[in-house]
Design an enzyme around this catalytic site. Structure first.
Site, PDB file in Angstrom:
ATOM      1  N   GLN A  35      13.295   4.074   0.391  1.00 51.63           N
ATOM      2  CA  GLN A  35      13.893   3.399   1.394  1.00 51.63           C
ATOM      3  C   GLN A  35      14.957   2.681   1.056  1.00 51.63           C
ATOM      4  O   GLN A  35      15.346   2.387  -0.399  1.00 51.63           O
ATOM      5  CB  GLN A  35      12.788   2.448   1.790  1.00 51.63           C
ATOM      6  CG  GLN A  35      12.155   1.641   0.652  1.00 51.63           C
ATOM      7  CD  GLN A  35      10.834   1.093   1.168  1.00 51.63           C
ATOM      8  OE1 GLN A  35      10.530   1.242   2.212  1.00 51.63           O
ATOM      9  NE2 GLN A  35      10.337   0.338   0.292  1.00 51.63           N
ATOM     10  N   HIS A  66       3.058 -14.657   4.865  1.00 53.21           N
ATOM     11  CA  HIS A  66       2.085 -14.589   3.561  1.00 53.21           C
ATOM     12  C   HIS A  66       1.108 -15.383   3.718  1.00 53.21           C
ATOM     13  O   HIS A  66       0.039 -15.096   3.265  1.00 53.21           O
ATOM     14  CB  HIS A  66       3.102 -15.110   2.546  1.00 53.21           C
ATOM     15  CG  HIS A  66       4.129 -14.212   2.166  1.00 53.21           C
ATOM     16  ND1 HIS A  66       5.648 -14.553   2.030  1.00 53.21           N
ATOM     17  CD2 HIS A  66       4.225 -12.865   2.157  1.00 53.21           C
ATOM     18  CE1 HIS A  66       6.235 -13.258   1.821  1.00 53.21           C
ATOM     19  NE2 HIS A  66       5.277 -12.279   1.852  1.00 53.21           N
ATOM     20  N   ASP A 110       2.096  -1.382  -4.864  1.00 53.42           N
ATOM     21  CA  ASP A 110       3.374  -1.115  -3.757  1.00 53.42           C
ATOM     22  C   ASP A 110       3.913   0.281  -4.389  1.00 53.42           C
ATOM     23  O   ASP A 110       3.921   0.336  -5.627  1.00 53.42           O
ATOM     24  CB  ASP A 110       4.100  -2.214  -3.901  1.00 53.42           C
ATOM     25  CG  ASP A 110       5.371  -1.982  -2.490  1.00 53.42           C
ATOM     26  OD1 ASP A 110       6.126  -0.951  -2.521  1.00 53.42           O
ATOM     27  OD2 ASP A 110       4.919  -2.783  -1.666  1.00 53.42           O
ATOM     28  N   ASP A 141       1.108   5.015  -5.127  1.00 49.91           N
ATOM     29  CA  ASP A 141       0.894   5.252  -3.783  1.00 49.91           C
ATOM     30  C   ASP A 141      -0.415   4.576  -3.378  1.00 49.91           C
ATOM     31  O   ASP A 141      -1.623   4.820  -3.904  1.00 49.91           O
ATOM     32  CB  ASP A 141       0.689   6.820  -3.585  1.00 49.91           C
ATOM     33  CG  ASP A 141       0.119   7.172  -2.290  1.00 49.91           C
ATOM     34  OD1 ASP A 141       0.210   6.324  -1.403  1.00 49.91           O
ATOM     35  OD2 ASP A 141       0.039   8.586  -1.979  1.00 49.91           O
ATOM     36  N   GLY A 142      -0.201   3.628  -2.457  1.00 47.40           N
ATOM     37  CA  GLY A 142      -1.446   2.942  -1.987  1.00 47.40           C
ATOM     38  C   GLY A 142      -2.786   3.630  -1.399  1.00 47.40           C
ATOM     39  O   GLY A 142      -3.818   3.484  -1.572  1.00 47.40           O
ATOM     40  N   ASP A 160      -0.653  -5.268   3.225  1.00 49.50           N
ATOM     41  CA  ASP A 160       0.552  -6.134   3.660  1.00 49.50           C
ATOM     42  C   ASP A 160       1.795  -4.889   3.569  1.00 49.50           C
ATOM     43  O   ASP A 160       2.464  -4.802   2.586  1.00 49.50           O
ATOM     44  CB  ASP A 160       0.833  -7.005   2.636  1.00 49.50           C
ATOM     45  CG  ASP A 160       2.208  -7.767   2.428  1.00 49.50           C
ATOM     46  OD1 ASP A 160       2.722  -7.344   3.636  1.00 49.50           O
ATOM     47  OD2 ASP A 160       2.593  -8.549   1.861  1.00 49.50           O
ATOM     48  N   SER A 161       1.872  -4.279   4.676  1.00 47.62           N
ATOM     49  CA  SER A 161       2.806  -3.009   4.696  1.00 47.62           C
ATOM     50  C   SER A 161       3.839  -3.258   5.554  1.00 47.62           C
ATOM     51  O   SER A 161       3.804  -4.002   6.505  1.00 47.62           O
ATOM     52  CB  SER A 161       2.034  -1.783   5.068  1.00 47.62           C
ATOM     53  OG  SER A 161       1.589  -2.007   6.435  1.00 47.62           O
ATOM     54  N   THR A 162       4.805  -2.345   5.516  1.00 44.74           N
ATOM     55  CA  THR A 162       6.072  -2.287   6.476  1.00 44.74           C
ATOM     56  C   THR A 162       5.322  -1.715   7.735  1.00 44.74           C
ATOM     57  O   THR A 162       4.173  -1.455   7.933  1.00 44.74           O
ATOM     58  CB  THR A 162       7.095  -1.646   5.917  1.00 44.74           C
ATOM     59  OG1 THR A 162       6.542  -0.183   5.692  1.00 44.74           O
ATOM     60  CG2 THR A 162       7.912  -2.083   5.006  1.00 44.74           C
ATOM     61  N   ASP A 163       6.145  -1.345   8.688  1.00 45.28           N
ATOM     62  CA  ASP A 163       5.831  -0.724   9.964  1.00 45.28           C
ATOM     63  C   ASP A 163       5.038   0.563   9.870  1.00 45.28           C
ATOM     64  O   ASP A 163       5.519   1.131   8.773  1.00 45.28           O
ATOM     65  CB  ASP A 163       6.784  -0.785  11.184  1.00 45.28           C
ATOM     66  CG  ASP A 163       7.511  -2.089  11.262  1.00 45.28           C
ATOM     67  OD1 ASP A 163       6.586  -2.996  11.317  1.00 45.28           O
ATOM     68  OD2 ASP A 163       8.560  -2.111  11.970  1.00 45.28           O
TER      69      ASP A 163
END
EC number: 2.5.1.16
Length: 285
Positions: A35, A66, A110, A141-142, A160-163
């Site tokens: 990304q 957080h 992450d 890789d989670g 706790d991820s992005t979209d």
């Protein structure tokens, strides 16, 4: 997203709205294998992290997210010792988790190391616990990490991820939740960021359905303010293996927590367990 007239603007198509920050300059940009990560200096909100065009955090208001993805789950569990964080590359969640002295180990996995390196450089206050002896930082890789996690070895899994697009897409489906279910002890808790309850209730319902298919039996979605995210209102969702779990928390411990927070309190925790009527109706609570 767009940058013009010294403003960074993120457009949110589902609600026909946008959020913007006045910026004084661009500090850095990295294209990782996964990304694009950008850092801006704003005039009023400190530093701003952008990932693939979406606002991730600012210096001024990241504490809402957080603290709420961490402390409610940690005070709900009777005695959390082993915590796994999937995602969380900015390290703010890890910092909050390790404020709890009873936590013996916290593994953060992450996929993108560059998020952590950029956070260490531009948001060092979030990375205070990276050198804690209890912390383990993995860049992998989670989904694969959870699939290989020993059964019954974890007290709390924090996603706790992005979209749910791009690198995070695999963190919102039944297969991933099955891995989390297997890794958690019988009294374990899964907690995941669950987007805006004002704009994306259908996504929250879908998440909870997929968690249920994986074996989780009880759910609680906690809304909270998050000014830098679309609609300014966000949520986390907790899931338990136990039927009819009421998600009661260790109120006395939360009141005497022994560490500083900027948003989370025991009284606030009590209130956030009561969903607004429109959320409760949509989620069947």
């Amino acid at each position: 997203m767009s940058t013009n007239d010294n403003w960074y603007i993120e457009h949110f198509q589902p609600t026909g709205s946008a959020i913007g920050y006045r910026i004084s300059g661009k500090l850095d940009e990295v294209q990782s294998p996964f990304q694009k990560i950008e850092i801006y200096q704003t005039t009023d909100w400190g530093k701003l992290m952008i990932i693939d065009g979406a606002v991730m955090l600012t210096s001024r208001d990241n504490f809402f997210y957080h603290e709420m993805i961490s402390h409610p789950a940690l005070f709900t569990h009777a005695a959390p010792k082993r915590v796994v964080i999937i995602g969380g590359g900015d390290c703010g969640t890890l910092r909050e988790v390790l404020k709890h002295p009873g936590v013996e180990s916290a593994t953060q996995c992450d996929i993108d190391e560059q998020v952590t390196r950029m956070s260490e450089k531009y948001f060092p206050e979030l990375c205070d616990s990276n050198d804690d002896a209890r912390a383990e930082l993995l860049f992998d890789d989670g989904v694969a990490y959870m699939a290989n996690c020993p059964a019954g070895s974890v007290d709390i899994v924090i996603v706790d991820s992005t979209d749910p697009v791009g690198p995070a897409e695999g963190l919102f489906n039944k297969s991933f939740y099955e891995s989390c279910f297997k890794a958690l002890k019988d009294d374990g808790i899964l907690v995941q960021q669950s987007e805006s309850p004002l704009a994306l209730l259908d996504l929250i319902k879908e998440m909870r359905t997929e968690m249920g298919k994986a074996g989780f039996q009880s759910f609680k979605t906690l809304p909270f303010p998050q000014p830098c995210y679309p609609t300014g209102w966000w949520s986390v969702t907790m899931a338990s293996k136990q039927a009819n779990a009421d998600f009661a928390f260790r109120q006395a411990d939360a009141q005497a927590k022994g560490f500083d927070t900027l948003y989370y309190t025991a009284h606030l925790h009590t209130g956030v367990l009561v969903a607004p009527p429109f959320v409760a109706k949509a989620l069947g609570e």
